[in-house]
Motif scaffolding. Structure first.
Motif, PDB file in Angstrom:
ATOM      1  N   ARG A   1       0.830  -1.204   0.000  1.00  0.00           N
ATOM      2  CA  ARG A   1       0.000   0.000   0.000  1.00  0.00           C
ATOM      3  C   ARG A   1       0.865   1.255   0.000  1.00  0.00           C
ATOM      4  O   ARG A   1       0.457   2.298  -0.513  1.00  0.00           O
ATOM      5  N   ASP A   2       2.045   1.146   0.606  1.00  0.00           N
ATOM      6  CA  ASP A   2       2.945   2.294   0.690  1.00  0.00           C
ATOM      7  C   ASP A   2       3.850   2.421  -0.528  1.00  0.00           C
ATOM      8  O   ASP A   2       4.711   3.300  -0.571  1.00  0.00           O
ATOM      9  N   GLY A   3       3.689   1.520  -1.479  1.00  0.00           N
ATOM     10  CA  GLY A   3       4.479   1.600  -2.703  1.00  0.00           C
ATOM     11  C   GLY A   3       5.814   0.885  -2.648  1.00  0.00           C
ATOM     12  O   GLY A   3       6.617   1.008  -3.575  1.00  0.00           O
ATOM     13  N   VAL A   4       6.050   0.142  -1.581  1.00  0.00           N
ATOM     14  CA  VAL A   4       7.301  -0.610  -1.484  1.00  0.00           C
ATOM     15  C   VAL A   4       7.198  -1.834  -2.401  1.00  0.00           C
ATOM     16  O   VAL A   4       6.200  -2.548  -2.387  1.00  0.00           O
ATOM     17  N   THR A   5       8.239  -2.040  -3.181  1.00  0.00           N
ATOM     18  CA  THR A   5       8.227  -3.138  -4.140  1.00  0.00           C
ATOM     19  C   THR A   5       9.314  -4.159  -3.803  1.00  0.00           C
ATOM     20  O   THR A   5      10.323  -3.835  -3.174  1.00  0.00           O
ATOM     21  N   ASN A   6       9.076  -5.375  -4.222  1.00  0.00           N
ATOM     22  CA  ASN A   6      10.122  -6.390  -4.175  1.00  0.00           C
ATOM     23  C   ASN A   6       9.925  -7.372  -5.311  1.00  0.00           C
ATOM     24  O   ASN A   6       8.815  -7.507  -5.838  1.00  0.00           O
ATOM     25  N   TYR A   7      11.021  -7.996  -5.690  1.00  0.00           N
ATOM     26  CA  TYR A   7      11.035  -8.848  -6.876  1.00  0.00           C
ATOM     27  C   TYR A   7      11.764 -10.152  -6.622  1.00  0.00           C
ATOM     28  O   TYR A   7      12.692 -10.218  -5.807  1.00  0.00           O
ATOM     29  N   ALA A   8      11.369 -11.153  -7.371  1.00  0.00           N
ATOM     30  CA  ALA A   8      12.152 -12.388  -7.389  1.00  0.00           C
ATOM     31  C   ALA A   8      13.498 -12.090  -8.041  1.00  0.00           C
ATOM     32  O   ALA A   8      13.591 -11.259  -8.953  1.00  0.00           O
ATOM     33  N   ASP A   9      14.526 -12.770  -7.573  1.00  0.00           N
ATOM     34  CA  ASP A   9      15.865 -12.540  -8.127  1.00  0.00           C
ATOM     35  C   ASP A   9      15.900 -12.758  -9.629  1.00  0.00           C
ATOM     36  O   ASP A   9      16.636 -12.076 -10.350  1.00  0.00           O
ATOM     37  N   SER A  10      15.105 -13.682 -10.107  1.00  0.00           N
ATOM     38  CA  SER A  10      15.130 -14.050 -11.519  1.00  0.00           C
ATOM     39  C   SER A  10      14.601 -12.947 -12.434  1.00  0.00           C
ATOM     40  O   SER A  10      14.845 -13.001 -13.649  1.00  0.00           O
ATOM     41  N   VAL A  11      13.887 -11.967 -11.883  1.00  0.00           N
ATOM     42  CA  VAL A  11      13.303 -10.924 -12.730  1.00  0.00           C
ATOM     43  C   VAL A  11      13.815  -9.530 -12.391  1.00  0.00           C
ATOM     44  O   VAL A  11      13.460  -8.563 -13.065  1.00  0.00           O
ATOM     45  N   LYS A  12      14.644  -9.416 -11.368  1.00  0.00           N
ATOM     46  CA  LYS A  12      15.156  -8.105 -10.978  1.00  0.00           C
ATOM     47  C   LYS A  12      15.883  -7.436 -12.140  1.00  0.00           C
ATOM     48  O   LYS A  12      16.675  -8.067 -12.822  1.00  0.00           O
ATOM     49  N   GLY A  13      15.574  -6.167 -12.337  1.00  0.00           N
ATOM     50  CA  GLY A  13      16.203  -5.416 -13.411  1.00  0.00           C
ATOM     51  C   GLY A  13      15.489  -5.548 -14.742  1.00  0.00           C
ATOM     52  O   GLY A  13      15.795  -4.797 -15.678  1.00  0.00           O
ATOM     53  N   ARG A  14      14.549  -6.476 -14.836  1.00  0.00           N
ATOM     54  CA  ARG A  14      13.820  -6.680 -16.094  1.00  0.00           C
ATOM     55  C   ARG A  14      12.328  -6.412 -15.938  1.00  0.00           C
ATOM     56  O   ARG A  14      11.686  -5.951 -16.881  1.00  0.00           O
TER      57      ARG A  14
END
Length: 116
Positions: A52-65
């Motif tokens: 809700r606060d806009g914090v994002t996280n990603y799987a290592d396999s897709v980071k940067g893409r």
């Protein structure tokens, strides 16, 4: 809460695609929105999330893409996928993680096929 995911399709390796997930109903109960994917024969895996606060996280396999974002005015979350790889072929699902002890909600999947 109801979720409607769309935007999948066929794309060549190295290409881009943007998925959308429109939420309706009791939006105020949503704590975070997430994208998962499930490839044939594999378990469903978390791809990206935004709170809700806009914090994002990603799987290592897709980071940067991949980039997850949202438009609060449209109650829609997006997943911009760049530099797609064949291993990105999967059914992509959006999910709403909810507050107040409410159970999560899944949208229907949208198929992404990365192939030449």
């Amino acid at each position: 809460v109801q979720l409607q995911a769309y935007g999948g399709g066929l794309v060549q390796p190295g290409g881009s695609l943007r998925l959308s997930c429109a939420a309706s109903g009791s939006i105020f109960t949503i704590n975070a929105m997430r994208w998962f994917r499930q490839a044939p024969g594999n378990e469903r895996e978390l791809v990206a999330a935004i709170t809700r606060d806009g914090v994002t996280n990603y799987a290592d396999s897709v980071k940067g893409r991949f980039t997850i974002s949202r438009d609060n005015a449209k109650n829609t979350v997006y997943l911009q996928m760049n530099s797609l790889k064949p291993e990105g072929t999967a059914v992509y699902y959006c999910n709403a993680d909810r507050r107040y002890g409410l159970s999560g909600v899944w949208g229907q999947g949208t198929l992404v096929t990365v192939s030449s």
